[in-house]
Write an enzyme that holds these catalytic residues in place. Sequence first.
Site, PDB file in Angstrom:
ATOM      1  N   HIS A  82     -43.157  77.440  60.325  1.00 50.55           N
ATOM      2  CA  HIS A  82     -41.986  78.012  59.708  1.00 50.55           C
ATOM      3  C   HIS A  82     -41.260  77.052  59.981  1.00 50.55           C
ATOM      4  CE1 HIS A  82     -42.998  82.450  60.952  1.00 50.55           C
ATOM      5  NE2 HIS A  82     -42.028  82.608  60.595  1.00 50.55           N
TER       6      HIS A  82
ATOM      7  N   LYS B  57     -37.526  76.797  64.270  1.00 46.63           N
ATOM      8  CA  LYS B  57     -37.841  78.039  64.794  1.00 46.63           C
ATOM      9  C   LYS B  57     -38.118  77.787  65.902  1.00 46.63           C
ATOM     10  CE  LYS B  57     -40.563  81.840  64.159  1.00 46.63           C
ATOM     11  NZ  LYS B  57     -39.390  83.549  64.356  1.00 46.63           N
TER      12      LYS B  57
END
Length: 277
Positions: A165, A169
């Site tokens: 990600h 995140k």
Amino acid sequence: MPALAIFGVTGRMGQSLIRAMREAAAARQSSAGRERPGFTLSGAIASPGSLRLGQDAVAEGPPCGVLITADSHRGLRGAAVAVDFSSGAGVAEHAQACAAAGVPVLIGATGFDAASRALLKEAAGHIPVLIAPNTSVAVGVMTELAALAALRLGPSYDVEIHEAHHRTKRDAPSGTALALGEAIARARTVPLSDVAAFDRSAQKVPRVPGSIGFSSLRAGDIVGEHTVTFAAAGERLEIIHRATDRMTFARGALRAAEWLVGRPAGLYGMDDVLGCD
């Protein structure tokens, strides 16, 4: 049209959800009403510290006339369903507010703890609560495929789950990776907590048979990638999902929210939305 309230409206997913609602409205107009009814935005809820309180819910594009509030009860007025794309720290409080208002809620936020999960389960005694760490329809199918592979291949196959990600995140592994691990562990009839391996560098031992390994990458602007690997001597099976646009999650969330309206109180997941066994 039914009304929808959004928790975490100022975030990337909250804004993507508004764009998906407008996209659906445009599709309805162009198809002369052949599309299913969509949603209207009735409430836009952000944290008390948000700099956008009192502003229009739409950050870019034509305003919608719905102002952002930190008051959950005000934001839920008139809503047929709520979607929570805020942070994991607030999901329990938001679900309790939804339970008090009698509004079903889809939890798209991740990173919440066991205590919050217990409060979500409590709220599900009063309203429908759908916990969806990933609202992509394709990820729902991926989860079903991973569980089927675990069942058919058996425990002799090693399992590794890798996810990637964007750099901002916070939680790792991702909620989707954990959900994939849970599905595989259920298929093997073992608790994930008994077989999960999160940090091999700290363990410094050979792989434990039957374990489910997790690894994470945080870099750049990666929207979301998940790979489940089943490996045995001489062969390897990989199930891969790559998201390149957050709109896929927003469209899936609208589909799930539409499904949730009118359901009896209880705890649900994306497998229920997709009709997976």
